[in-house]
Structures are given as structure tokens and as C-alpha cells.
Design a protein around this motif. Sequence first.
Motif, PDB file in Angstrom:
ATOM      1  N   GLU A  63      23.041  33.986  43.264  1.00 31.68           N
ATOM      2  CA  GLU A  63      22.827  34.237  41.837  1.00 31.68           C
ATOM      3  C   GLU A  63      24.144  34.534  41.134  1.00 31.68           C
ATOM      4  N   LEU A  64      24.916  35.457  41.681  1.00 30.36           N
ATOM      5  CA  LEU A  64      26.153  35.872  41.024  1.00 30.36           C
ATOM      6  C   LEU A  64      27.214  36.199  42.059  1.00 30.36           C
ATOM      7  N   LYS A  65      28.482  36.046  41.640  1.00 29.81           N
ATOM      8  CA  LYS A  65      29.581  36.443  42.508  1.00 29.81           C
ATOM      9  C   LYS A  65      30.777  36.819  41.659  1.00 29.81           C
ATOM     10  N   ALA A  66      31.650  37.637  42.241  1.00 31.62           N
ATOM     11  CA  ALA A  66      32.866  38.058  41.559  1.00 31.62           C
ATOM     12  C   ALA A  66      33.937  38.353  42.601  1.00 31.62           C
ATOM     13  N   GLU A  67      35.185  38.155  42.200  1.00 28.11           N
ATOM     14  CA  GLU A  67      36.287  38.527  43.074  1.00 28.11           C
ATOM     15  C   GLU A  67      36.386  40.047  43.120  1.00 28.11           C
ATOM     16  N   PHE A  68      36.588  40.566  44.310  1.00 26.89           N
ATOM     17  CA  PHE A  68      36.742  42.009  44.507  1.00 26.89           C
ATOM     18  C   PHE A  68      37.500  42.214  45.812  1.00 26.89           C
ATOM     19  N   PRO A  69      38.761  41.781  45.854  1.00 30.07           N
ATOM     20  CA  PRO A  69      39.512  41.833  47.110  1.00 30.07           C
ATOM     21  C   PRO A  69      39.802  43.252  47.570  1.00 30.07           C
ATOM     22  N   GLY A  70      39.770  43.425  48.881  1.00 28.77           N
ATOM     23  CA  GLY A  70      40.185  44.682  49.481  1.00 28.77           C
ATOM     24  C   GLY A  70      39.147  45.781  49.538  1.00 28.77           C
ATOM     25  N   LEU A  71      37.895  45.479  49.299  1.00 26.68           N
ATOM     26  CA  LEU A  71      36.844  46.496  49.367  1.00 26.68           C
ATOM     27  C   LEU A  71      36.734  47.017  50.804  1.00 26.68           C
TER      28      LEU A  71
END
Length: 113
Positions: free
Chosen positions: A67-75
Motif C-alpha cells: 500500500e505505502l512505502k517510504a525511505e527510512f534508512p538506519g532504523l
Amino acid sequence: DSSNDRFLLETRLTGKGTWFADTFSRIGDRQVILINPKIVHECDRWYRYTVKYDGKNLEHFIDEHLELKAEFPGLKLPQSAILSLGIRVTIESPFSGAIRYIHLYPESDKLPF
């Protein structure tokens, strides 16, 4: 602990017999919210709500459909993270539905789809 870090998977009712997914993560001063109230699902059946994180992108799926995605590096979730099912750790917003099962995969590439 006193941390404001959060990782939430929530279902939000529309009041019209439908719901939508809300995936929220805040780590330190960074946050990502995956939510679109226009992508709704009927309340009359079971769904699989899956969150996948590959070290760079946070994605949420309903019944194996992205459905949705987002960049979130380093979590990075700490070893001391607390898991709360059906209600927030702060005892806010109790869930009045049902959870059939929970399955945690240690690596996102091990998901069955």
C-alpha cells in the motif's frame, strides 16, 4: 523507559464500515508515517497487515499488496524494546477488535511473499 521512540501499526475506523492502516515510526528526531485514509478495507473479514523493513525502506502491506512505502534508512530497534498488543504502552487507545495471530520474522527477506 522514558524514550519517545515509537513504532506503531494501527487500524483506524472510518465510521462507514471500513478501516485504513496507519504505520508510524519515530526514532530520535526522525519519523515516518505511512497513512492514506483513501485506501480503505471492509470491516467484515480478516486481513493480514504486514510491515517490512529492509534497512532502507519501510513498507506496509495489506493481504500481501503493497500500500505505502517510504525511505527510512538506519532504523534500529533496541534490544530492550517493549511490545504491546491491542493497546499502546501508555494505556491509550484500546483496540476493541480481534487479533488472530502475530508472526515476527527476524529478516524482511524471510517473509512468505
